[in-house]
Scaffold this motif. Structure first.
Motif, PDB file in Angstrom:
ATOM      1  N   UNK A   1       0.820  -1.212   0.000  1.00  0.00           N
ATOM      2  CA  UNK A   1       0.000   0.000   0.000  1.00  0.00           C
ATOM      3  C   UNK A   1       0.853   1.262   0.000  1.00  0.00           C
ATOM      4  N   UNK A   2       2.025   1.185   0.638  1.00  0.00           N
ATOM      5  CA  UNK A   2       2.953   2.320   0.700  1.00  0.00           C
ATOM      6  C   UNK A   2       4.361   1.780   0.479  1.00  0.00           C
ATOM      7  N   UNK A   3       5.102   2.428  -0.395  1.00  0.00           N
ATOM      8  CA  UNK A   3       6.499   2.066  -0.645  1.00  0.00           C
ATOM      9  C   UNK A   3       7.372   3.222  -0.196  1.00  0.00           C
ATOM     10  N   UNK A   4       8.270   2.952   0.740  1.00  0.00           N
ATOM     11  CA  UNK A   4       9.216   3.947   1.230  1.00  0.00           C
ATOM     12  C   UNK A   4      10.593   3.550   0.710  1.00  0.00           C
ATOM     13  N   UNK A   5      11.190   4.411  -0.094  1.00  0.00           N
ATOM     14  CA  UNK A   5      12.534   4.187  -0.616  1.00  0.00           C
ATOM     15  C   UNK A   5      13.407   5.275  -0.014  1.00  0.00           C
ATOM     16  N   UNK A   6      14.471   4.860   0.683  1.00  0.00           N
ATOM     17  CA  UNK A   6      15.240   5.869   1.410  1.00  0.00           C
ATOM     18  C   UNK A   6      16.698   5.491   1.551  1.00  0.00           C
ATOM     19  N   UNK A   7      17.534   6.530   1.545  1.00  0.00           N
ATOM     20  CA  UNK A   7      18.913   6.375   1.957  1.00  0.00           C
ATOM     21  C   UNK A   7      18.872   6.076   3.454  1.00  0.00           C
ATOM     22  N   UNK A   8      19.494   4.990   3.868  1.00  0.00           N
ATOM     23  CA  UNK A   8      19.409   4.555   5.261  1.00  0.00           C
ATOM     24  C   UNK A   8      19.892   5.623   6.235  1.00  0.00           C
ATOM     25  N   UNK A   9      20.987   6.292   5.907  1.00  0.00           N
ATOM     26  CA  UNK A   9      21.522   7.340   6.790  1.00  0.00           C
ATOM     27  C   UNK A   9      20.546   8.510   6.894  1.00  0.00           C
ATOM     28  N   UNK A  10      19.951   8.904   5.776  1.00  0.00           N
ATOM     29  CA  UNK A  10      18.990  10.013   5.789  1.00  0.00           C
ATOM     30  C   UNK A  10      17.748   9.639   6.583  1.00  0.00           C
ATOM     31  N   UNK A  11      17.264   8.411   6.412  1.00  0.00           N
ATOM     32  CA  UNK A  11      16.076   7.981   7.150  1.00  0.00           C
ATOM     33  C   UNK A  11      16.352   7.973   8.649  1.00  0.00           C
ATOM     34  N   UNK A  12      17.543   7.527   9.031  1.00  0.00           N
ATOM     35  CA  UNK A  12      17.922   7.551  10.440  1.00  0.00           C
ATOM     36  C   UNK A  12      17.948   8.984  10.965  1.00  0.00           C
ATOM     37  N   UNK A  13      18.478   9.910  10.164  1.00  0.00           N
ATOM     38  CA  UNK A  13      18.523  11.320  10.583  1.00  0.00           C
ATOM     39  C   UNK A  13      17.122  11.890  10.765  1.00  0.00           C
ATOM     40  N   UNK A  14      16.198  11.517   9.895  1.00  0.00           N
ATOM     41  CA  UNK A  14      14.811  11.968  10.041  1.00  0.00           C
ATOM     42  C   UNK A  14      14.230  11.376  11.324  1.00  0.00           C
ATOM     43  N   UNK A  15      14.412  10.087  11.515  1.00  0.00           N
ATOM     44  CA  UNK A  15      13.880   9.397  12.702  1.00  0.00           C
ATOM     45  C   UNK A  15      14.411  10.043  13.982  1.00  0.00           C
ATOM     46  N   UNK A  16      15.678  10.408  13.982  1.00  0.00           N
ATOM     47  CA  UNK A  16      16.307  10.990  15.160  1.00  0.00           C
ATOM     48  C   UNK A  16      15.973  12.470  15.346  1.00  0.00           C
ATOM     49  N   UNK A  17      15.533  13.139  14.268  1.00  0.00           N
ATOM     50  CA  UNK A  17      15.222  14.553  14.364  1.00  0.00           C
ATOM     51  C   UNK A  17      16.340  15.466  13.904  1.00  0.00           C
ATOM     52  N   UNK A  18      17.380  14.902  13.309  1.00  0.00           N
ATOM     53  CA  UNK A  18      18.500  15.722  12.829  1.00  0.00           C
ATOM     54  C   UNK A  18      18.142  16.488  11.566  1.00  0.00           C
TER      55      UNK A  18
ATOM     56  N   UNK B   1      14.419  17.357   9.039  1.00  0.00           N
ATOM     57  CA  UNK B   1      12.962  17.262   8.998  1.00  0.00           C
ATOM     58  C   UNK B   1      12.521  16.321   7.882  1.00  0.00           C
ATOM     59  N   UNK B   2      11.413  15.682   8.093  1.00  0.00           N
ATOM     60  CA  UNK B   2      10.827  14.769   7.114  1.00  0.00           C
ATOM     61  C   UNK B   2      10.661  15.459   5.762  1.00  0.00           C
ATOM     62  N   UNK B   3      10.067  16.654   5.760  1.00  0.00           N
ATOM     63  CA  UNK B   3       9.840  17.377   4.501  1.00  0.00           C
ATOM     64  C   UNK B   3      11.146  17.702   3.777  1.00  0.00           C
ATOM     65  N   UNK B   4      12.193  17.983   4.536  1.00  0.00           N
ATOM     66  CA  UNK B   4      13.506  18.245   3.936  1.00  0.00           C
ATOM     67  C   UNK B   4      14.029  17.001   3.226  1.00  0.00           C
ATOM     68  N   UNK B   5      13.889  15.845   3.863  1.00  0.00           N
ATOM     69  CA  UNK B   5      14.340  14.587   3.253  1.00  0.00           C
ATOM     70  C   UNK B   5      13.534  14.261   2.000  1.00  0.00           C
ATOM     71  N   UNK B   6      12.238  14.567   2.020  1.00  0.00           N
ATOM     72  CA  UNK B   6      11.388  14.350   0.845  1.00  0.00           C
ATOM     73  C   UNK B   6      11.816  15.290  -0.284  1.00  0.00           C
ATOM     74  N   UNK B   7      12.007  16.566   0.031  1.00  0.00           N
ATOM     75  CA  UNK B   7      12.398  17.553  -0.988  1.00  0.00           C
ATOM     76  C   UNK B   7      13.751  17.232  -1.608  1.00  0.00           C
ATOM     77  N   UNK B   8      14.684  16.695  -0.805  1.00  0.00           N
ATOM     78  CA  UNK B   8      16.013  16.337  -1.303  1.00  0.00           C
ATOM     79  C   UNK B   8      16.034  14.973  -1.976  1.00  0.00           C
ATOM     80  N   UNK B   9      14.905  14.286  -1.995  1.00  0.00           N
ATOM     81  CA  UNK B   9      14.760  12.945  -2.572  1.00  0.00           C
ATOM     82  C   UNK B   9      15.600  11.901  -1.837  1.00  0.00           C
ATOM     83  N   UNK B  10      15.961  12.194  -0.585  1.00  0.00           N
ATOM     84  CA  UNK B  10      16.642  11.190   0.238  1.00  0.00           C
ATOM     85  C   UNK B  10      15.654  10.152   0.741  1.00  0.00           C
ATOM     86  N   UNK B  11      14.386  10.552   0.821  1.00  0.00           N
ATOM     87  CA  UNK B  11      13.291   9.664   1.208  1.00  0.00           C
ATOM     88  C   UNK B  11      12.165   9.885   0.212  1.00  0.00           C
ATOM     89  N   UNK B  12      11.647   8.788  -0.352  1.00  0.00           N
ATOM     90  CA  UNK B  12      10.491   8.849  -1.246  1.00  0.00           C
ATOM     91  C   UNK B  12       9.392   7.981  -0.652  1.00  0.00           C
TER      92      UNK B  12
END
Length: 98
Positions: free
Chosen positions: A36-53, A55-66
């Motif tokens: 239903x949902x596919x998350x494609x992400x650079x592992x380091x970037x996803x960890x940074x989002x999870x930790x709060x280093x 923002x989610x929207x920043x990772x989406x805009x940079x295409x580090x997380x799709x």
């Protein structure tokens, strides 16, 4: 709801998260359900989002997380994903140092 996580970068791995009204299950092998949902992400970037280093929207805009899939679910994904308990403090420190 079935979410597939495809991570790349330092390590390439795929995981599935199966959510129901009563349970959540993580699978390391394909459970065979429709995705239903596919998350494609650079592992380091996803960890940074999870930790709060970053923002989610920043990772989406940079295409580090799709995040793709059923529009309503993809749009709501950040609202029902469990972030690190330390993320509020990490975000506050990041904002303070900016």
């Amino acid at each position: 709801v079935t979410i597939q996580f495809d991570f790349y970068g330092a390590k390439t791995e795929t995981y599935w998260l199966i959510l129901s009204t009563k349970d959540a299950t993580v699978c390391v092998t394909d459970p065979g359900y429709e995705i239903n949902v596919l998350v494609t992400a650079d592992l380091a970037a996803f960890f940074k989002v999870w930790l709060g280093r970053i923002e989610y929207n920043e990772a989406i805009e940079n295409a580090d997380v799709r995040v793709e899939g059923i529009p309503r679910l993809a749009r709501n994904f950040p609202d029902w994903f469990a972030w690190s308990p330390a993320s509020p403090a990490v975000r506050a420190a990041r904002i303070e140092s900016a």
